[in-house]
Motif scaffolding. Structure first.
Motif, PDB file in Angstrom:
ATOM      1  N   LYS A   1      -2.072  12.164   2.318  1.00 17.00           N
ATOM      2  CA  LYS A   1      -2.106  11.622   0.955  1.00 17.00           C
ATOM      3  C   LYS A   1      -0.697  11.342   0.441  1.00 17.00           C
ATOM      4  CE  LYS A   1      -6.515  11.797   0.668  1.00 17.00           C
ATOM      5  NZ  LYS A   1      -7.246  10.532   0.728  1.00 17.00           N
ATOM      6  N   CYS A   2      -0.609  10.414  -0.501  1.00 13.17           N
ATOM      7  CA  CYS A   2       0.673  10.052  -1.098  1.00 13.17           C
ATOM      8  C   CYS A   2       0.992  11.026  -2.224  1.00 13.17           C
ATOM      9  CB  CYS A   2       0.584   8.632  -1.645  1.00 13.17           C
ATOM     10  SG  CYS A   2       2.022   8.148  -2.620  1.00 13.17           S
ATOM     11  N   GLU A   3       2.276  11.246  -2.436  1.00 15.88           N
ATOM     12  CA  GLU A   3       2.678  12.228  -3.455  1.00 15.88           C
ATOM     13  C   GLU A   3       2.282  11.811  -4.879  1.00 15.88           C
ATOM     14  OE1 GLU A   3       6.898  12.745  -3.515  1.00 15.88           O
ATOM     15  OE2 GLU A   3       7.309  10.592  -3.494  1.00 15.88           O
ATOM     16  N   ILE A   4       1.989  10.543  -5.087  1.00 12.69           N
ATOM     17  CA  ILE A   4       1.685  10.158  -6.475  1.00 12.69           C
ATOM     18  C   ILE A   4       0.300  10.639  -6.914  1.00 12.69           C
ATOM     19  CG2 ILE A   4       3.199   8.110  -6.441  1.00 12.69           C
ATOM     20  CD1 ILE A   4       0.434   6.498  -6.597  1.00 12.69           C
TER      21      ILE A   4
ATOM     22  N   ASP B   1      -4.230   7.275  -0.454  1.00  7.74           N
ATOM     23  CA  ASP B   1      -3.863   7.539   0.941  1.00  7.74           C
ATOM     24  C   ASP B   1      -2.398   7.187   1.146  1.00  7.74           C
ATOM     25  OD1 ASP B   1      -6.434   8.287   1.758  1.00  7.74           O
ATOM     26  OD2 ASP B   1      -7.025   6.183   2.011  1.00  7.74           O
ATOM     27  N   CYS B   2      -1.711   7.980   1.976  1.00  9.04           N
ATOM     28  CA  CYS B   2      -0.342   7.605   2.354  1.00  9.04           C
ATOM     29  C   CYS B   2      -0.483   6.581   3.470  1.00  9.04           C
ATOM     30  CB  CYS B   2       0.450   8.814   2.841  1.00  9.04           C
ATOM     31  SG  CYS B   2       2.010   8.313   3.621  1.00  9.04           S
ATOM     32  N   ILE B   3      -0.104   5.354   3.189  1.00  8.51           N
ATOM     33  CA  ILE B   3      -0.284   4.302   4.183  1.00  8.51           C
ATOM     34  C   ILE B   3       0.599   4.551   5.394  1.00  8.51           C
ATOM     35  CG2 ILE B   3       1.421   2.629   3.324  1.00  8.51           C
ATOM     36  CD1 ILE B   3      -2.107   1.821   4.660  1.00  8.51           C
TER      37      ILE B   3
ATOM     38  N   ARG C   1       0.776  -1.237   0.000  1.00  9.54           N
ATOM     39  CA  ARG C   1       0.000   0.000   0.000  1.00  9.54           C
ATOM     40  C   ARG C   1       0.811   1.293   0.000  1.00  9.54           C
ATOM     41  NH1 ARG C   1      -4.556  -1.127   4.420  1.00  9.54           N
ATOM     42  NH2 ARG C   1      -5.490   0.738   3.494  1.00  9.54           N
ATOM     43  N   CYS C   2       2.125   1.186   0.170  1.00  9.48           N
ATOM     44  CA  CYS C   2       2.963   2.374   0.012  1.00  9.48           C
ATOM     45  C   CYS C   2       3.472   2.339  -1.430  1.00  9.48           C
ATOM     46  CB  CYS C   2       4.138   2.350   0.993  1.00  9.48           C
ATOM     47  SG  CYS C   2       5.442   3.527   0.575  1.00  9.48           S
ATOM     48  N   SER C   3       3.398   3.468  -2.106  1.00 11.06           N
ATOM     49  CA  SER C   3       3.788   3.499  -3.522  1.00 11.06           C
ATOM     50  C   SER C   3       5.233   3.069  -3.727  1.00 11.06           C
ATOM     51  CB  SER C   3       3.582   4.889  -4.107  1.00 11.06           C
ATOM     52  OG  SER C   3       2.253   5.289  -3.857  1.00 11.06           O
TER      53      SER C   3
ATOM     54  N   PRO D   1       7.206   7.521   6.859  1.00 10.35           N
ATOM     55  CA  PRO D   1       6.838   8.003   5.529  1.00 10.35           C
ATOM     56  C   PRO D   1       7.992   8.700   4.818  1.00 10.35           C
ATOM     57  CG  PRO D   1       6.046   9.520   7.214  1.00 10.35           C
ATOM     58  CD  PRO D   1       6.692   8.373   7.934  1.00 10.35           C
ATOM     59  N   CYS D   2       7.866   8.810   3.513  1.00  6.63           N
ATOM     60  CA  CYS D   2       8.865   9.550   2.758  1.00  6.63           C
ATOM     61  C   CYS D   2       8.487  11.025   2.780  1.00  6.63           C
ATOM     62  CB  CYS D   2       8.949   9.041   1.322  1.00  6.63           C
ATOM     63  SG  CYS D   2       7.573   9.579   0.283  1.00  6.63           S
ATOM     64  N   GLY D   3       9.289  11.851   2.167  1.00  9.29           N
ATOM     65  CA  GLY D   3       9.049  13.297   2.186  1.00  9.29           C
ATOM     66  C   GLY D   3       7.839  13.706   1.369  1.00  9.29           C
ATOM     67  N   GLY D   4       7.297  12.787   0.640  1.00 11.87           N
ATOM     68  CA  GLY D   4       6.169  13.144  -0.235  1.00 11.87           C
ATOM     69  C   GLY D   4       4.812  13.046   0.443  1.00 11.87           C
ATOM     70  N   SER D   5       4.805  12.603   1.680  1.00 11.80           N
ATOM     71  CA  SER D   5       3.530  12.445   2.388  1.00 11.80           C
ATOM     72  C   SER D   5       2.986  13.819   2.765  1.00 11.80           C
ATOM     73  CB  SER D   5       3.772  11.607   3.646  1.00 11.80           C
ATOM     74  OG  SER D   5       2.569  11.460   4.353  1.00 11.80           O
ATOM     75  N   SER D   6       1.740  14.089   2.385  1.00  9.55           N
ATOM     76  CA  SER D   6       1.186  15.405   2.663  1.00  9.55           C
ATOM     77  C   SER D   6      -0.296  15.313   2.994  1.00  9.55           C
ATOM     78  CB  SER D   6       1.419  16.291   1.430  1.00  9.55           C
ATOM     79  OG  SER D   6       0.684  17.461   1.527  1.00  9.55           O
TER      80      SER D   6
HETATM   81  S1  SF4 Z   1       3.803   9.451   0.392  1.00  5.77           S
HETATM   82 FE1  SF4 Z   1       3.354   7.728   1.784  1.00  5.77          FE
HETATM   83  S2  SF4 Z   1       2.470   6.128   0.500  1.00  5.77           S
HETATM   84 FE2  SF4 Z   1       3.389   7.606  -0.877  1.00  5.77          FE
HETATM   85  S3  SF4 Z   1       5.434   6.804  -1.276  1.00  5.77           S
HETATM   86 FE3  SF4 Z   1       5.647   8.212   0.477  1.00  5.77          FE
HETATM   87  S4  SF4 Z   1       5.375   6.965   2.307  1.00  5.77           S
HETATM   88 FE4  SF4 Z   1       4.659   5.722   0.571  1.00  5.77          FE
END
Ligand code: SF4
Ligand code: SF4
Lengths: 135, 222
Positions: B168-171, B176-178, B151-153, B160-165
């Motif tokens: 929500k996931c940065e993609i 949802d950002c798991i 469930r994490c991209s 979480p990575c820096g893209g979590s906002s």
């Molecule tokens: S934003 Fe969250 S779900 Fe998306 S890649 Fe980063 S950690 Fe994974």
């Protein structure tokens, strides 16, 4: 093509569309005789396959006549039917057949005039398209 | 369940354009539950093929059959009497089905009628979401019962990575950002510190990375 008489199957909800049909009958507004009416207790029960089968058997058009969205006795019958009609439109398109050959109409119980108008409109549309080609 | 979606009808028509006798085979397992490969959908596909055959002036015979499961040889045997009448078989089970059919009936041309997508479940009527990536060594208990692999991209095990906002996931704002959910869940359960515990890197040899997998249960083998 002028003498082309399209074969059309109409699925009608027994609450609204069919009562509209009765009224239209009382008004002596006859339905075109090339429309085959199939009464169903609720249009929500019409499955995708029911809508495809007439085409398999050689129908040129199919339509569903049901209630207004806010007057379906079973809450969401016509909404479901509309989604299935949309699904069949997509399938027909994929098969290279005009999606306009299937449609859904909503009407109120007493509107006999409307019922006949819808039938005529469908006949005109399908007449315009001609028969489903059989190469 | 295994979640799949129908292949576009155009693609299927192209696949079977040279055949006149086609058997459509459904499965009563997962694909029935996700409304893509059960008896109903067999009917819809078969009808579509007949309508097309009629339109093209081709005398196409389309048979319909739905098996209890296509991933068990005992049910596939059921086709033995039927399959001989057809030149082509379209299986609308997950990717396992058409493979089992072509292994069992090697002389038949077997085509996949669906695209198999993922292992998941219904999150609402008509909507399915991925939950497991079959890594072979389940570890969701370490993550509040949520799977970061599926469930994490980025399948991060230390997010979480820096893209979590804002959860929500940065993609995409629809994803949802798991890791946001994992952190919230662990906080709610008073276990956040568990995420800081040192763990050796995950071994991926039990996942697809270790090659095709097979499972032998000696107590069941005849
Ligand atoms: S934003 Fe969250 S779900 Fe998306 S890649 Fe980063 S950690 Fe994974
Ligand atoms: S940890 Fe592995 S087995 Fe468990 S849900 Fe995630 S992908 Fe599936």
């Amino acid at each position: 093509m002028d003498d082309f008489k399209p074969q059309i199957v109409a699925f009608c909800c027994s609450n609204c569309a069919s009562s509209a049909a009765k009224v239209s009958h009382g008004m002596k507004k006859a339905l075109p005789d090339n429309i085959k009416l199939i009464q169903v207790p609720c249009t929500g029960r019409i499955e995708t396959l029911h809508l495809l089968k007439p085409f398999e058997e050689g129908a040129d058009g199919v339509y569903v006549a049901g209630c207004q969205e806010d007057s379906c006795q079973y809450i969401s019958g016509i909404t479901k039917a509309a989604k299935r009609v949309k699904q069949v439109k997509d399938i027909l398109e994929g098969l290279g057949i005009e999606p306009e050959r299937i449609d859904v109409f909503q009407m109120s119980a007493g509107k006999g005039q409307e019922f006949v108008e819808v039938a005529n409109r469908m006949v005109d549309t399908v007449k315009g398209l001609g028969p489903v080609p059989t190469a | 369940m295994i979640v799949a979606e129908s292949k576009p009808i155009k693609e299927l028509l192209e696949m079977v354009k040279d055949f006149k006798k086609i058997l459509v085979v459904g499965c009563k397992g997962c694909v029935t539950v996700c409304n893509v490969g059960g008896a109903k959908e067999v009917g819809i596909l078969a009808s579509s093929l007949r309508i097309h055959g009629r339109k093209e002036g081709r005398d196409v015979v389309v048979g319909e059959h739905t098996l209890e499961r296509q991933c068990d040889p005992e049910y596939i045997d059921e086709l033995e009497e039927i399959v001989g009448d057809y030149d082509a078989v379209i299986s609308i089970a997950c990717g396992v089905g058409p493979q089992f059919l072509s292994e069992r009936y090697p002389e038949k041309k077997v085509f996949p009628g669906v695209n198999t997508k993922f292992m998941g479940g219904a999150v609402e009527h008509g909507v399915w979401a991925e939950r497991c990536a079959g890594c072979g060594t389940c570890a969701i208990h370490l993550f509040g019962g949520l799977c970061p692999i599926a469930r994490c991209s980025k399948s991060l095990l230390n997010g979480p990575c820096g893209g979590s906002s804002h959860g929500k996931c940065e993609i995409s704002k629809d994803v949802d950002c798991i890791w946001d959910m994992i952190v919230n869940k662990m906080t709610e359960q008073g276990r956040l510190s568990e995420l800081l515990e040192f763990r050796p890197p995950k071994s991926w040899t039990t996942a697809r990375d270790g090659g095709p997998r097979k499972m032998i249960r000696e107590e069941l083998v005849k």
